[in-house]
Design an enzyme around this catalytic site. Structure first.
Site, PDB file in Angstrom:
ATOM      1  CG  HIS A   1       0.021   1.679  -9.376  1.00 55.98           C
ATOM      2  ND1 HIS A   1      -0.177   1.365  -8.053  1.00 55.98           N
ATOM      3  CD2 HIS A   1      -1.122   2.279  -9.789  1.00 55.98           C
ATOM      4  CE1 HIS A   1      -1.397   1.754  -7.677  1.00 55.98           C
ATOM      5  NE2 HIS A   1      -1.982   2.321  -8.714  1.00 55.98           N
TER       6      HIS A   1
ATOM      7  CG  ASP B   1      -2.068   0.929   1.130  1.00 55.27           C
ATOM      8  OD1 ASP B   1      -2.305   1.457   0.025  1.00 55.27           O
ATOM      9  OD2 ASP B   1      -2.750   1.144   2.145  1.00 55.27           O
TER      10      ASP B   1
ATOM     11  CG  LEU C   1      10.627 -16.661  -3.159  1.00 53.09           C
ATOM     12  CD1 LEU C   1      10.382 -16.748  -1.662  1.00 53.09           C
ATOM     13  CD2 LEU C   1      10.972 -15.225  -3.557  1.00 53.09           C
TER      14      LEU C   1
HETATM   15  C1  FPP Z   1      -2.007  -0.114  -3.357  1.00 51.53           C
HETATM   16  O1  FPP Z   1      -1.520   1.211  -3.233  1.00 51.53           O
HETATM   17  C2  FPP Z   1      -1.348  -0.769  -4.497  1.00 51.53           C
HETATM   18  C3  FPP Z   1      -1.993  -1.387  -5.525  1.00 51.53           C
HETATM   19  C4  FPP Z   1      -3.466  -1.480  -5.626  1.00 51.53           C
HETATM   20  C5  FPP Z   1      -1.232  -1.960  -6.661  1.00 51.53           C
HETATM   21  C6  FPP Z   1      -0.045  -2.779  -6.283  1.00 51.53           C
HETATM   22  C7  FPP Z   1       0.684  -3.087  -7.515  1.00 51.53           C
HETATM   23  C8  FPP Z   1       2.021  -2.983  -7.676  1.00 51.53           C
HETATM   24  C9  FPP Z   1       2.968  -2.666  -6.584  1.00 51.53           C
HETATM   25  C10 FPP Z   1       2.520  -3.205  -9.045  1.00 51.53           C
HETATM   26  C11 FPP Z   1       3.450  -4.321  -9.228  1.00 51.53           C
HETATM   27  C12 FPP Z   1       3.022  -5.658  -8.831  1.00 51.53           C
HETATM   28  C13 FPP Z   1       3.538  -6.783  -9.372  1.00 51.53           C
HETATM   29  C14 FPP Z   1       3.287  -8.068  -8.719  1.00 51.53           C
HETATM   30  C15 FPP Z   1       4.344  -6.757 -10.613  1.00 51.53           C
HETATM   31  P1  FPP Z   1      -2.546   2.405  -3.432  1.00 51.53           P
HETATM   32  O2  FPP Z   1      -2.640   2.709  -4.878  1.00 51.53           O
HETATM   33  O3  FPP Z   1      -3.836   2.072  -2.769  1.00 51.53           O
HETATM   34  O4  FPP Z   1      -1.825   3.570  -2.666  1.00 51.53           O
HETATM   35  P2  FPP Z   1      -2.514   4.789  -1.873  1.00 51.53           P
HETATM   36  O5  FPP Z   1      -3.206   4.183  -0.673  1.00 51.53           O
HETATM   37  O6  FPP Z   1      -1.353   5.634  -1.481  1.00 51.53           O
HETATM   38  O7  FPP Z   1      -3.445   5.470  -2.825  1.00 51.53           O
END
Ligand code: FPP
Length: 231
Positions: A19, A2, A113
């Site tokens: 992201h 997050d 892993l």
């Molecule tokens: C949550 O942060 C994050 C996500 C919904 C996306 C997670 C995806 C990645 C890290 C991309 C890569 C993943 C792989 C496996 C290649 P948020 O957007 O809710 O953050 P915020 O709370 O600050 O808005």
């Protein structure tokens, strides 16, 4: 994982940039886990509820998954990582499903892993599916309802073939589970950090491991019982 959106906003960038930066943190974390001899790592990349985000964010995340697979699978394979995706994969585009299937079959024989990526995944969805499968087997007369126990139930979950997580790490400052592996996390140690996901690195991972190392796992027993069993 997050905090991508906040990381981007703090830099005057679009959420997508957060992201993208998050993918780098994924790489660092996978390397750190492999170096430390972690057996299983499960990343919560996209929840059942994330479909409700703005369409352009959803579509850029899906493109990012395809791109990450294209770029990273060879290196993961070289490092003996076994990759698997869990979740409602039939909700993903045909192109992404194909990339996932290719990555899984290429790395299926690896013994390092075991990296699970949860996409279109929800803990409640997983539990409902397991209940549905048991109910249909019971209705067909294949199992006796009285025989349904923890083990039988857990065998219907997406991650039935790997041990329950020992440690949950959540970045971004919130202290909640947000519909992740609700069943499997029953006895996990929980580590919450304010660090935003794009800034999560090996040093942060070490802090989480150090926290875990200081914990006594009692599973309902007393501390004295656990100490006696360890002698
Ligand atoms: C949550 O942060 C994050 C996500 C919904 C996306 C997670 C995806 C990645 C890290 C991309 C890569 C993943 C792989 C496996 C290649 P948020 O957007 O809710 O953050 P915020 O709370 O600050 O808005």
């Amino acid at each position: 994982m997050d905090g991508n959106g906040r990381w981007a906003r703090a830099r005057g960038k679009a959420r997508h940039a957060g992201h993208r930066a998050g993918v780098k943190a994924v790489r660092a974390t996978v390397e750190a886990a492999a170096e430390k001899g972690v057996g299983y790592l499960t990343l919560f990349a996209f929840s059942s509820e994330n479909w409700a985000r703005p369409a352009d964010e959803v579509s850029s995340l899906m493109s990012l998954f395809v791109e990450a697979l294209r770029r990273e699978v060879a290196e993961l394979h070289r490092n003996n990582v076994k990759l698997r995706f869990v979740g409602a994969l039939d909700q993903l585009s045909g192109g992404l499903q194909k990339k996932i299937a290719e990555a899984e079959s290429k790395t299926a024989g690896n013994s390092g892993l075991f990296l699970n990526v949860a996409v279109a995944f929800g803990g409640r969805w997983d539990i409902v599916n397991a209940a549905r499968s048991l109910a249909s087997r019971a209705a067909a007369g294949d199992i006796d309802i009285a025989s349904i126990d923890d083990e039988a139930f857990a065998s219907g979950l997406q991650l039935a073939d790997i041990p329950d997580p020992d440690l949950l790490i959540r970045t971004g400052g919130e202290q909640r589970i947000s519909n992740f592996m609700l069943w499997n996390l029953a006895y996990a140690e929980l580590w919450f950090t304010d660090v935003l996901w794009p800034e999560f690195d090996k040093a942060e991972f070490d802090k989480a491991l150090a926290y875990f190392a200081g914990k006594q796992r009692r599973y309902g027993h007393t501390g004295e019982q656990v100490e006696a069993a360890e002698c």
